[in-house]
Design a protein around this motif. Structure first.
Motif, mmCIF file in Angstrom:
data_model
loop_
_atom_site.group_PDB
_atom_site.id
_atom_site.type_symbol
_atom_site.label_atom_id
_atom_site.label_comp_id
_atom_site.label_asym_id
_atom_site.label_seq_id
_atom_site.Cartn_x
_atom_site.Cartn_y
_atom_site.Cartn_z
ATOM 1 N N ALA A 86 -7.518 -12.359 -4.451
ATOM 2 C CA ALA A 86 -8.657 -12.155 -5.404
ATOM 3 C C ALA A 86 -8.196 -12.800 -6.766
ATOM 4 C CB ALA A 86 -8.534 -10.465 -5.610
ATOM 5 N N ASN A 87 -9.353 -13.159 -7.354
ATOM 6 C CA ASN A 87 -9.185 -13.601 -8.519
ATOM 7 C C ASN A 87 -8.968 -12.702 -9.628
ATOM 8 O OD1 ASN A 87 -10.116 -16.194 -7.664
ATOM 9 N ND2 ASN A 87 -12.281 -15.907 -8.343
ATOM 10 N N ASP A 88 -9.157 -11.430 -9.458
ATOM 11 C CA ASP A 88 -8.858 -10.371 -10.358
ATOM 12 C C ASP A 88 -7.651 -9.893 -9.880
ATOM 13 O OD1 ASP A 88 -8.457 -8.188 -11.777
ATOM 14 O OD2 ASP A 88 -10.174 -6.940 -10.874
ATOM 15 N N LYS A 89 -6.408 -10.319 -10.827
ATOM 16 C CA LYS A 89 -5.056 -9.890 -10.211
ATOM 17 C C LYS A 89 -4.865 -8.292 -10.210
ATOM 18 C CE LYS A 89 -4.109 -14.072 -9.975
ATOM 19 N NZ LYS A 89 -4.079 -14.421 -8.320
ATOM 20 N N ASN A 90 -5.892 -7.375 -10.646
ATOM 21 C CA ASN A 90 -5.793 -6.009 -10.948
ATOM 22 C C ASN A 90 -6.458 -5.425 -9.520
ATOM 23 O OD1 ASN A 90 -4.085 -6.026 -13.112
ATOM 24 N ND2 ASN A 90 -5.676 -6.412 -14.430
ATOM 25 N N ALA A 91 -7.158 -6.161 -8.781
ATOM 26 C CA ALA A 91 -7.813 -5.665 -7.796
ATOM 27 C C ALA A 91 -7.106 -4.924 -6.810
ATOM 28 C CB ALA A 91 -8.534 -6.930 -6.994
ATOM 29 N N ARG A 92 -7.636 -4.064 -6.129
ATOM 30 C CA ARG A 92 -7.061 -3.265 -5.224
ATOM 31 C C ARG A 92 -7.778 -3.292 -3.805
ATOM 32 N NH1 ARG A 92 -5.955 2.369 -8.887
ATOM 33 N NH2 ARG A 92 -4.734 1.166 -10.421
ATOM 34 N N LEU A 93 -6.897 -2.861 -2.831
ATOM 35 C CA LEU A 93 -7.428 -2.811 -1.611
ATOM 36 C C LEU A 93 -6.990 -1.404 -0.937
ATOM 37 C CD1 LEU A 93 -9.113 -3.480 1.075
ATOM 38 C CD2 LEU A 93 -7.181 -5.123 1.642
ATOM 39 N N TYR A 94 -7.824 -0.538 -0.426
ATOM 40 C CA TYR A 94 -7.402 0.712 0.243
ATOM 41 C C TYR A 94 -8.027 0.631 1.418
ATOM 42 C CZ TYR A 94 -7.011 2.724 -4.607
ATOM 43 O OH TYR A 94 -6.541 2.969 -5.921
ATOM 44 N N MET A 95 -7.041 1.048 2.553
ATOM 45 C CA MET A 95 -7.368 0.866 3.877
ATOM 46 C C MET A 95 -6.461 1.464 4.694
ATOM 47 S SD MET A 95 -7.197 -2.801 6.008
ATOM 48 C CE MET A 95 -7.227 -2.728 7.974
ATOM 49 N N TYR A 96 -7.025 2.014 5.776
ATOM 50 C CA TYR A 96 -6.101 2.827 6.703
ATOM 51 C C TYR A 96 -5.093 2.151 7.421
ATOM 52 C CZ TYR A 96 -4.956 4.802 11.116
ATOM 53 O OH TYR A 96 -3.959 4.878 12.491
ATOM 54 N N GLY A 97 -4.016 2.348 7.145
ATOM 55 C CA GLY A 97 -2.730 1.679 8.059
ATOM 56 C C GLY A 97 -1.922 1.154 6.910
ATOM 57 N N LEU A 98 -2.247 1.324 5.812
ATOM 58 C CA LEU A 98 -1.593 0.578 4.603
ATOM 59 C C LEU A 98 -0.267 1.587 4.305
ATOM 60 C CD1 LEU A 98 -3.852 -1.020 2.134
ATOM 61 C CD2 LEU A 98 -2.354 -2.177 3.891
ATOM 62 N N GLU A 99 -0.674 3.234 4.300
ATOM 63 C CA GLU A 99 0.057 4.212 3.968
ATOM 64 C C GLU A 99 1.426 4.376 4.790
ATOM 65 O OE1 GLU A 99 -1.859 5.310 7.215
ATOM 66 O OE2 GLU A 99 -2.938 4.433 5.443
ATOM 67 N N SER A 100 1.541 3.544 6.136
ATOM 68 C CA SER A 100 2.667 3.622 6.948
ATOM 69 C C SER A 100 3.573 2.383 6.502
ATOM 70 C CB SER A 100 2.000 3.448 8.232
ATOM 71 O OG SER A 100 1.385 4.484 8.460
ATOM 72 N N LEU A 101 3.110 1.446 5.570
ATOM 73 C CA LEU A 101 3.799 0.150 5.341
ATOM 74 C C LEU A 101 4.909 0.519 4.408
ATOM 75 C CD1 LEU A 101 1.072 -2.203 5.629
ATOM 76 C CD2 LEU A 101 2.421 -1.408 7.578
ATOM 77 N N THR A 102 5.959 -0.437 4.268
ATOM 78 C CA THR A 102 6.946 -0.658 3.238
ATOM 79 C C THR A 102 6.786 -2.030 2.709
ATOM 80 O OG1 THR A 102 8.524 -0.676 4.739
ATOM 81 C CG2 THR A 102 8.258 1.576 3.915
ATOM 82 N N ASP A 103 6.177 -2.062 1.680
ATOM 83 C CA ASP A 103 6.243 -3.477 1.290
ATOM 84 C C ASP A 103 6.131 -3.539 -0.291
ATOM 85 O OD1 ASP A 103 4.760 -6.211 0.534
ATOM 86 O OD2 ASP A 103 5.570 -6.595 2.440
ATOM 87 N N GLU A 104 6.665 -4.519 -1.108
ATOM 88 C CA GLU A 104 6.460 -4.658 -2.556
ATOM 89 C C GLU A 104 5.214 -4.694 -3.134
ATOM 90 O OE1 GLU A 104 7.791 -9.129 -3.250
ATOM 91 O OE2 GLU A 104 9.165 -7.683 -3.594
ATOM 92 N N LYS A 105 4.218 -5.356 -2.153
ATOM 93 C CA LYS A 105 2.907 -5.753 -2.778
ATOM 94 C C LYS A 105 1.806 -4.157 -2.627
ATOM 95 C CE LYS A 105 2.838 -9.195 0.326
ATOM 96 N NZ LYS A 105 4.043 -9.382 0.445
ATOM 97 N N LEU A 106 2.704 -3.147 -2.209
ATOM 98 C CA LEU A 106 2.007 -1.911 -2.095
ATOM 99 C C LEU A 106 2.248 -1.195 -3.245
ATOM 100 C CD1 LEU A 106 2.428 -1.280 1.931
ATOM 101 C CD2 LEU A 106 0.123 -1.865 0.715
ATOM 102 N N GLU A 107 1.247 -0.414 -3.610
ATOM 103 C CA GLU A 107 1.402 0.504 -4.931
ATOM 104 C C GLU A 107 0.725 1.695 -4.737
ATOM 105 O OE1 GLU A 107 0.926 -1.136 -8.730
ATOM 106 O OE2 GLU A 107 2.436 -2.727 -8.427
ATOM 107 N N LEU A 108 1.182 2.665 -5.519
ATOM 108 C CA LEU A 108 0.499 4.006 -5.332
ATOM 109 C C LEU A 108 -0.414 4.257 -6.751
ATOM 110 C CD1 LEU A 108 3.240 6.417 -4.507
ATOM 111 C CD2 LEU A 108 1.387 5.736 -3.223
#
Length: 608
Positions: free
Chosen positions: A63-85
């Motif tokens: 995304a052009n907007d560096k503060n954009a957020r994607l919420y999606m089922y399945g992400l809550e089970s992952l462990t990755d530095e690109k994921l935030e709360l």
């Protein structure tokens, strides 16, 4: 993969050049999402993309907007530095130039269903409805599995999990098991009920009733016909008159209803708390078992899932405690003990006309409503279990039904020790290691689910684990047979939610380099031993002479939706049967083979 649909949803679809979402399969195919919607009501009308469970896939979010957020089922089970709360504790994905694995080999799989992803960019929210499809069974067969499990024990096919963003909250309805539904109803009414109870505590309805007391004549200020009548009778109260006085009476029909409702609610909350504690103990046991295999990526992710559930259960336990304290407040009101437990003959007018009492009565009515649809709590939801777990439990129950057809009657274990149903447990579950004891004439069988076997003879026990084997010591199902209380052998069963080619290839059967899945099935029989076979003492000489294996047969039951790929294979050297087992299928062939094993076990002692 991005799919176009002919239906025209009410929500406007748009293209976003500033946002890019792609799914990568085997790091080769890039399927770009091109359909975004401006309203969440689009769910059920169109799809932005589809995924398939248990299929290796990565997601790339740019995304052009560096503060954009994607919420999606399945992400809550992952462990990755690109994921935030976020501020609400929900997981979101940040834009990045590199993809992350949404599902990789042996990872916690995506569960089939319809979901709603959302993107927040430059202050605007866009919605992406998507679907996760089944891989090994058809959608109809999946529904059969769910229904079979729910018919056995309502709630067995679902998991208690932290909420994932699926359907919009105002569409996210469910009819969970009875106890949870009742708790959700109490929680929904709690704010209004507590406001009502606080006011009732201070100003409960009452009436002024006339009472008569013996009073010194010089203190009597009021007399009536009762006073005069008692003067005409001989009384032991010399110098006293029976005079009327006004008294406050709280024992009104509406207050009796309050007492009745509070007692019922507190009983339900006690039951719910017991259920939470029971389920949390189960989760803790599962976590302890998983810690042994935490070096595996798939296990680490499952540990994360269960730790979240454990924390959520603790949050609920604390909330239940607060609710109980609120309702118990009224129990300690000065007037509460004056209320009798008389039988109700009618619904009093004040229960409907007084807003305070009406709030409690509405809660009572909703708790009694069997088919009332409730909104799922924003913090939690029920979710169907992983399809591989559904298949495993469903298969276990199908074998149980086949044993019923052969004339075996349950004696104890699981459902047969107590009525589980949805009235006594928050989440009915089939615990690992569960044993059902069944009888038919002088045959007794112990049917185990996901039980660990010892690897040495010293760890065995006749009733719990009469056999031991090597490292492949945790089959999905196991039936131990006893003839006249003497152990005569076992049937080992594995339920495979995968095509046969993923766990068995005939060309490798005679090779040293067999895949581990094949080796596992072969080892179940070859590595099995028992010091109890044919009797601990009497059978010792027979075992020494013939070295028989206690596992008589090994069954691998697999899911395969395509008729052309369904095959029944038998390998005599290791007594391995490979059966296709699909919802809606005819199980006559398995029933006949199960009968053959029963007949064999029934006659074993005759050959000694």
């Amino acid at each position: 993969m991005a799919l176009q649909y002919s239906s025209t949803p009410k929500s406007e679809s748009v293209s976003l050049e500033s946002v890019g979402i792609s799914f990568l399969y085997n790091n080769i195919h890039h399927n770009k999402v091109e359909i975004f919607y401006t309203k969440e009501e689009v769910l059920g009308e169109a799809m932005s993309f589809e995924l398939t469970e248990n299929k290796l896939v990565s997601i790339l979010f740019r995304a052009n907007d560096k503060n954009a957020r994607l919420y999606m089922y399945g992400l809550e089970s992952l462990t990755d530095e690109k994921l935030e709360l976020d501020e609400n504790g929900d997981v979101y994905l940040k834009p990045s130039a590199t993809p992350i694995a949404l599902y990789a080999k042996d990872y916690y799989p995506l569960i089939p269903g319809t979901y709603l992803a959302r993107i927040i960019t430059e202050g605007t929210t866009y919605y992406l409805p998507f679907k996760v499809r089944t891989k090994q069974v058809t959608e109809d067969q999946l529904e059969i599995m769910k229904k079979d499990l729910e018919d056995t024990v309502r709630g067995l096919a679902i998991d208690f999990v932290k909420k994932v963003y699926s359907a919009a909250d105002n569409q996210n309805k469910a009819l969970p098991p009875q106890l949870l539904r009742q708790f959700m109803m109490i929680k929904k009414h709690y704010p209004s009920v507590m406001a009502a109870l606080t006011d009732i505590y201070k100003k409960a309805n009452y009436r002024i009733r006339k009472e008569y007391r013996w009073t010194r004549e010089y203190r009597a200020r009021q007399i009536d016909h009762v006073t005069v009548r008692t003067l005409q009778t001989k009384s032991f109260h010399e110098g006293q008159l029976r005079t009327p006085v006004n008294a406050i009476d709280y024992d009104l029909p509406e207050n009796r209803w309050v007492k009745f409702i509070i007692r019922n609610v507190l009983a339900l909350l006690d039951k719910f708390e017991d259920s939470l504690n029971s389920y949390k103990e189960q989760v803790i046991c599962e976590l302890e078992e998983l810690q042994k295999f935490q070096f595996q990526e798939s296990t680490r992710r499952e540990i994360v899932e269960k730790e979240r559930v454990s924390l959520l259960l603790e949050d609920y336990r604390e909330f239940v405690h607060r609710m109980k304290s609120g309702f118990q407040m009224v129990v300690h009101a000065p007037w509460y003990q004056e209320i009798t437990n008389k039988t109700f003959t009618h619904i009093p007018h004040n229960l409907q006309s007084d807003s305070r009492y009406r709030a409690l009565f509405q809660l009572h009515r909703d708790l009694k409503e069997e088919e009332l649809e409730v909104f799922i709590d924003p913090a939690v939801t029920y979710q169907w279990k992983r399809t591989d777990k559904l298949y495993e439990m469903w298969g276990y129950i199908q074998i149980l039904k086949l044993l019923f057809k052969l004339g075996f009657k349950p004696k104890s274990g699981w459902l047969y020790d107590s009525l589980v149903e949805d009235k006594s447990l928050l989440i009915p579950y089939l615990p690992s290691g569960e044993k059902i004891v069944m009888l038919k004439d002088d045959l007794r069988i112990h049917y185990f689910y996901d039980a660990v076997l010892p690897i040495t003879a010293s760890g065995t026990a006749l009733e719990r684990a009469p056999l031991y084997m090597g490292k492949n010591n945790r089959p999905d199902g196991r039936i131990d047979y006893f003839k006249q209380d003497i152990y005569v052998g076992s049937l080992v069963i594995d339920f495979k939610y995968r095509p046969m080619s993923n766990f068995w290839q005939n060309s490798y059967y005679s090779l040293m380099s067999r895949p581990k899945e094949m080796e596992q099935l072969i080892a179940y029989k070859r590595d099995s031993n028992s010091k109890y076979l044919y009797g601990e003492e009497k059978g010792k000489r027979f075992r020494e002479m013939y070295s028989p294996r206690p596992v008589r047969e090994v069954w691998a039951l697999y899911a395969e939706a395509k008729d052309s790929l369904q095959k029944h294979l038998f390998f005599n050297d290791d007594s391995i049967h490979i059966f296709p087992m699909n919802p809606g299928q005819d199980f006559t062939e398995m029933l006949d083979q199960l009968q053959t094993i029963v007949n064999f076990m029934d006659g074993m002692l005759d050959h000694m």
